[in-house]
Design an enzyme around this catalytic site. Structure first.
Site, mmCIF file in Angstrom:
data_model
loop_
_atom_site.group_PDB
_atom_site.id
_atom_site.type_symbol
_atom_site.label_atom_id
_atom_site.label_comp_id
_atom_site.label_asym_id
_atom_site.label_seq_id
_atom_site.Cartn_x
_atom_site.Cartn_y
_atom_site.Cartn_z
ATOM 1 N N ASP A 15 -42.268 -27.164 -13.132
ATOM 2 C CA ASP A 15 -41.469 -27.587 -11.972
ATOM 3 C C ASP A 15 -40.198 -28.266 -12.489
ATOM 4 O OD1 ASP A 15 -40.742 -28.142 -9.280
ATOM 5 O OD2 ASP A 15 -41.684 -30.112 -9.360
ATOM 6 N N SER A 16 -39.278 -28.499 -11.576
ATOM 7 C CA SER A 16 -38.062 -29.223 -11.948
ATOM 8 C C SER A 16 -38.354 -30.706 -12.191
ATOM 9 C CB SER A 16 -37.028 -29.109 -10.827
ATOM 10 O OG SER A 16 -37.596 -29.603 -9.627
ATOM 11 N N TYR A 47 -33.247 -29.141 -8.577
ATOM 12 C CA TYR A 47 -32.794 -27.754 -8.598
ATOM 13 C C TYR A 47 -32.120 -27.347 -7.288
ATOM 14 C CZ TYR A 47 -35.356 -26.191 -12.853
ATOM 15 O OH TYR A 47 -35.787 -25.967 -14.130
ATOM 16 N N GLY A 48 -32.409 -28.099 -6.215
ATOM 17 C CA GLY A 48 -32.028 -27.702 -4.866
ATOM 18 C C GLY A 48 -30.568 -27.341 -4.676
ATOM 19 N N CYS A 79 -42.771 -24.347 -8.223
ATOM 20 C CA CYS A 79 -41.469 -24.746 -7.693
ATOM 21 C C CYS A 79 -40.914 -23.595 -6.866
ATOM 22 C CB CYS A 79 -40.525 -25.068 -8.854
ATOM 23 S SG CYS A 79 -38.859 -25.508 -8.322
ATOM 24 N N ASN A 80 -40.798 -23.811 -5.564
ATOM 25 C CA ASN A 80 -40.254 -22.774 -4.669
ATOM 26 C C ASN A 80 -38.800 -22.460 -5.011
ATOM 27 O OD1 ASN A 80 -42.241 -22.671 -2.022
ATOM 28 N ND2 ASN A 80 -42.237 -24.663 -3.003
ATOM 29 N N THR A 81 -38.050 -23.506 -5.315
ATOM 30 C CA THR A 81 -36.611 -23.352 -5.565
ATOM 31 C C THR A 81 -36.383 -22.468 -6.781
ATOM 32 O OG1 THR A 81 -36.455 -25.634 -4.796
ATOM 33 C CG2 THR A 81 -34.464 -24.668 -5.716
ATOM 34 N N CYS A 194 -41.615 -27.104 -0.653
ATOM 35 C CA CYS A 194 -41.176 -27.717 -1.903
ATOM 36 C C CYS A 194 -42.403 -28.484 -2.394
ATOM 37 C CB CYS A 194 -40.008 -28.671 -1.669
ATOM 38 S SG CYS A 194 -39.636 -29.736 -3.081
ATOM 39 N N THR A 195 -42.741 -28.277 -3.652
ATOM 40 C CA THR A 195 -44.000 -28.841 -4.150
ATOM 41 C C THR A 195 -43.987 -30.366 -4.232
ATOM 42 O OG1 THR A 195 -43.211 -28.377 -6.386
ATOM 43 C CG2 THR A 195 -44.737 -26.784 -5.397
ATOM 44 N N HIS A 196 -42.830 -30.960 -4.107
ATOM 45 C CA HIS A 196 -42.773 -32.427 -4.067
ATOM 46 C C HIS A 196 -43.316 -32.994 -2.743
ATOM 47 C CE1 HIS A 196 -40.046 -32.034 -7.460
ATOM 48 N NE2 HIS A 196 -39.974 -33.335 -7.587
HETATM 49 N N1 DGL Z 1 -40.350 -28.949 -6.390
HETATM 50 C C1 DGL Z 1 -39.311 -28.020 -6.197
HETATM 51 C C2 DGL Z 1 -39.686 -26.943 -5.185
HETATM 52 O O1 DGL Z 1 -40.842 -26.642 -4.969
HETATM 53 C C3 DGL Z 1 -37.892 -28.455 -5.978
HETATM 54 C C4 DGL Z 1 -37.373 -29.827 -6.231
HETATM 55 C C5 DGL Z 1 -35.907 -29.806 -6.655
HETATM 56 O O2 DGL Z 1 -35.682 -29.662 -7.845
HETATM 57 O O3 DGL Z 1 -35.015 -29.901 -5.801
HETATM 58 O O4 DGL Z 1 -38.845 -26.357 -4.581
#
Ligand code: DGL
Length: 266
Positions: A15-16, A47-48, A79-81, A194-196
């Site tokens: 992940d980021s 990453y967004g 990480c979706n992004t 977003c996994t966060h």
């Molecule tokens: N956790 C990441 C996701 O699932 C993105 C967080 C980020 O880097 O903005 O998209």
């Protein structure tokens, strides 16, 4: 180690930042025999708001190094992004490796909604991806899907996970667009894309103007990974500890402590 025991390759979770831990905790339950290596590209976080080509290049470059160094059995892109941008390129660049992706759970949301009003809470990057639009086109045409790209929520979630104070107003202003009322119906599902964000689900529940189902895909991702990782009854986890790697090389004290809480050596 006896001759009958094999050293099993680890599972790499990427992940980021520290959001991928929401996936790691589920994956561990299903793959207790495996070691885990958690990679946080904190030097690139968040990453967004990255420009797409630059982010693609960065992630492909990182994986060339990570695969050579860690030789994982499978890589979970938690990480979706990242995955909605670079999933296909990763598979093309490293055809010998299995990548398990994370994409917005639009299909299950469209299957479950009763009101037909679904919101997708994600980073600005995930919201603008062609991949996300295609998911809606393919699986949710019958629904009204509101895409909510949050500039700040990944950062807020990182602060929250590390134990910093986070104001209700700041969180509410990021999530309130998810709540739509239309022709007497209301949003009933918000996809946590977003996994966060699942780390903050309790806060979201408390602040929500009405109850909704907050859809977290972590368990489904872990199940997918389990199905692709061979079960090895006589295998052992070679190092006996799991590892967290930060691309900055320098996670702060609170982050190291968090990693320890997850049983990861940082
Ligand atoms: N956790 C990441 C996701 O699932 C993105 C967080 C980020 O880097 O903005 O998209």
């Amino acid at each position: 180690m006896t001759a009958a025991q094999n050293e099993l390759k680890p599972v790499l979770v990427f992940d980021s930042g520290i959001g991928g831990l929401t996936v790691l905790r589920e994956a561990r339950v299903l793959m207790p025999e495996r070691g885990f290596i958690y990679i946080a590209d904190d030097a690139g976080f968040p990453y967004g708001s990255w420009e797409e080509e630059a982010l693609k290049k960065r992630i492909i470059g990182l994986f060339a190094e990570l695969l050579a160094e860690h030789h994982p059995e499978v890589c979970i892109i938690a990480c979706n992004t990242a995955f909605t941008l670079v999933g296909a390129d990763l598979r093309a660049a490293f055809p010998q490796m299995t990548f398990v992706g994370t994409v917005p759970a639009i299909k299950p949301a469209a299957e479950r909604t009763r009101s037909g009003l679904v919101s997708v809470l994600a980073t600005p990057g995930t919201v603008k991806r062609a991949y996300t639009r295609d998911l809606i086109q393919s699986f949710a045409q019958q629904c009204h899907v509101r895409l909510v790209g949050s500039e700040n929520l990944a950062r807020i979630a990182e602060a929250y996970i590390r134990g910093d104070a986070v104001s209700d107003e700041a969180v509410l202003s990021e999530i309130d667009q998810c709540f739509v009322e239309k022709d007497g119906s209301k949003t009933d599902i918000v996809v946590l894309a977003c996994t966060h964000y699942p780390f903050m689900a309790n806060v979201f529940r408390r602040l929500a103007p009405w109850p909704v189902d907050w859809l977290d895909p972590a368990e489904a991702i872990a199940r997918r990974a389990r199905s692709l990782v061979p079960q090895a009854a006589d295998g052992v986890h070679p190092d006996n500890f799991d590892l967290a790697v930060f691309t900055s090389g320098n996670p702060d004290f609170a982050t190291r402590r968090l990693m320890q809480g997850f049983g990861l050596k940082a």
